[in-house]
Write a protein that holds these residues in place. Sequence first.
Motif, short mmCIF file in Angstrom:
data_model
loop_
_atom_site.label_atom_id
_atom_site.label_comp_id
_atom_site.label_asym_id
_atom_site.label_seq_id
_atom_site.Cartn_x
_atom_site.Cartn_y
_atom_site.Cartn_z
N THR A 135 0.84 -1.19 0.00
CA THR A 135 0.00 0.00 0.00
C THR A 135 0.88 1.25 0.00
N PRO A 136 0.40 2.36 -0.57
CA PRO A 136 1.23 3.58 -0.65
C PRO A 136 1.74 4.04 0.71
N ARG A 137 0.93 3.95 1.74
CA ARG A 137 1.37 4.41 3.07
C ARG A 137 2.52 3.57 3.59
N VAL A 138 2.43 2.26 3.41
CA VAL A 138 3.49 1.37 3.89
C VAL A 138 4.76 1.57 3.09
N VAL A 139 4.64 1.71 1.77
CA VAL A 139 5.81 1.93 0.92
C VAL A 139 6.48 3.26 1.25
N ALA A 140 5.67 4.31 1.44
CA ALA A 140 6.23 5.62 1.78
C ALA A 140 6.98 5.57 3.11
N ARG A 141 6.41 4.86 4.09
CA ARG A 141 7.10 4.75 5.39
C ARG A 141 8.41 4.00 5.22
N ALA A 142 8.45 2.97 4.39
CA ALA A 142 9.68 2.21 4.19
C ALA A 142 10.78 3.10 3.62
N PHE A 143 10.46 3.93 2.64
CA PHE A 143 11.46 4.83 2.07
C PHE A 143 11.88 5.90 3.08
N PHE A 144 10.93 6.37 3.88
CA PHE A 144 11.27 7.36 4.91
C PHE A 144 12.25 6.76 5.91
N GLU A 145 11.97 5.53 6.37
CA GLU A 145 12.86 4.89 7.34
C GLU A 145 14.21 4.53 6.73
N LEU A 146 14.21 4.18 5.45
CA LEU A 146 15.48 3.92 4.77
C LEU A 146 16.34 5.18 4.76
N GLY A 147 15.72 6.31 4.43
CA GLY A 147 16.45 7.56 4.46
C GLY A 147 16.93 7.92 5.85
N ARG A 148 16.12 7.65 6.83
CA ARG A 148 16.51 7.93 8.22
C ARG A 148 17.73 7.12 8.62
N MET A 149 17.78 5.83 8.25
CA MET A 149 18.94 5.01 8.58
C MET A 149 20.17 5.46 7.80
N ALA A 150 19.97 5.90 6.56
CA ALA A 150 21.11 6.36 5.76
C ALA A 150 21.71 7.63 6.35
N ARG A 151 20.86 8.51 6.90
CA ARG A 151 21.35 9.76 7.48
C ARG A 151 21.96 9.57 8.85
N ASP A 152 21.41 8.64 9.62
CA ASP A 152 21.84 8.46 11.00
C ASP A 152 22.31 7.02 11.21
N ARG A 153 23.59 6.79 10.95
CA ARG A 153 24.13 5.43 11.04
C ARG A 153 24.18 4.93 12.49
N SER A 154 24.00 5.82 13.46
CA SER A 154 23.99 5.38 14.85
C SER A 154 22.81 4.44 15.12
N LEU A 155 21.77 4.49 14.27
CA LEU A 155 20.63 3.58 14.42
C LEU A 155 21.02 2.14 14.20
N LEU A 156 22.19 1.93 13.60
CA LEU A 156 22.67 0.57 13.32
C LEU A 156 23.76 0.13 14.28
N ASN A 157 24.05 0.97 15.26
CA ASN A 157 25.08 0.66 16.24
C ASN A 157 24.44 0.54 17.63
N GLY A 158 25.26 0.29 18.62
CA GLY A 158 24.80 0.32 19.99
C GLY A 158 24.42 -1.03 20.58
N LEU A 159 24.41 -2.09 19.76
CA LEU A 159 24.09 -3.41 20.29
C LEU A 159 25.38 -4.05 20.81
N PRO A 160 25.44 -4.45 22.08
CA PRO A 160 26.65 -5.09 22.60
C PRO A 160 26.91 -6.40 21.86
N PRO A 161 28.17 -6.80 21.76
CA PRO A 161 28.48 -8.07 21.09
C PRO A 161 27.95 -9.24 21.90
N PRO A 162 27.76 -10.38 21.25
CA PRO A 162 27.28 -11.56 21.98
C PRO A 162 28.27 -11.99 23.03
N SER A 163 27.76 -12.46 24.14
CA SER A 163 28.64 -12.88 25.24
C SER A 163 29.15 -14.30 25.01
#
Length: 217
Positions: free
Chosen positions: A189-217
């Motif tokens: 649906t257009p709303r879901v597709v638009a949100r996907a592209f918005f979130e993709l852009g958000r991750m591309a701009r803010d790479r910290s969203l992909l960091n911060g998870l501690p390594p496995p113990s």
Amino acid sequence: MVRRSAQALLDLGIPDPQVIVVDDGSTDATARLASETGVTGVTLDVLSHPANRGYGAALRSGFDAATGDAIWLLDGDGQFDPADLAALLRHYADDCVVAGFRIRRNDPAIRRLNQAAFFTLVRLLFGPTVRDVNCGFKLFPRAVATGLGMDGALISTQLVLRARRAGYRMVDVGVPHYPRRTGHATGATPRVVARAFFELGRMARDRSLLNGLPPPS
């Protein structure tokens, strides 16, 4: 799906099994029917959002309510057989994300084409994820689900990329994918597709969203 999922956990001897159903603001009787479904030996929790918040928000609510050491993600549309959890469980470890990929995917061709194009872009921007990152059939340590921030479908991409960067191993396991018998897919649906592209852009701009998870113990 609640009964079949609960039975799969019991058949596999999972200790203290828990089934969590998230009703993301639906207008039918999902929450009531799920609440009335009881399976002895399995804890059932039904969570309801007052209004639709999106696929990612629904998953995050479920992840926050999980009490076990591992989380089994299963979409509730009936296109997967819960008994196939056995195939994922054979590869599971506490340093590993076991990601199902759909064998002979039973979705319309246009939806398969759109997703292939979108996730080609994802790989170009962020590198490898897993073979079928949006497949709603995964098994991973509960720690992997902490700190996620996506409300839409990009939550699966964020989960996998964060785990990979933190040092978790990725294992792809093929699982059968069955035709949808009831309900309607909303992923195109257009709303879901638009949100996907918005979130993709958000991750591309803010790479910290992909960091911060501690390594496995």
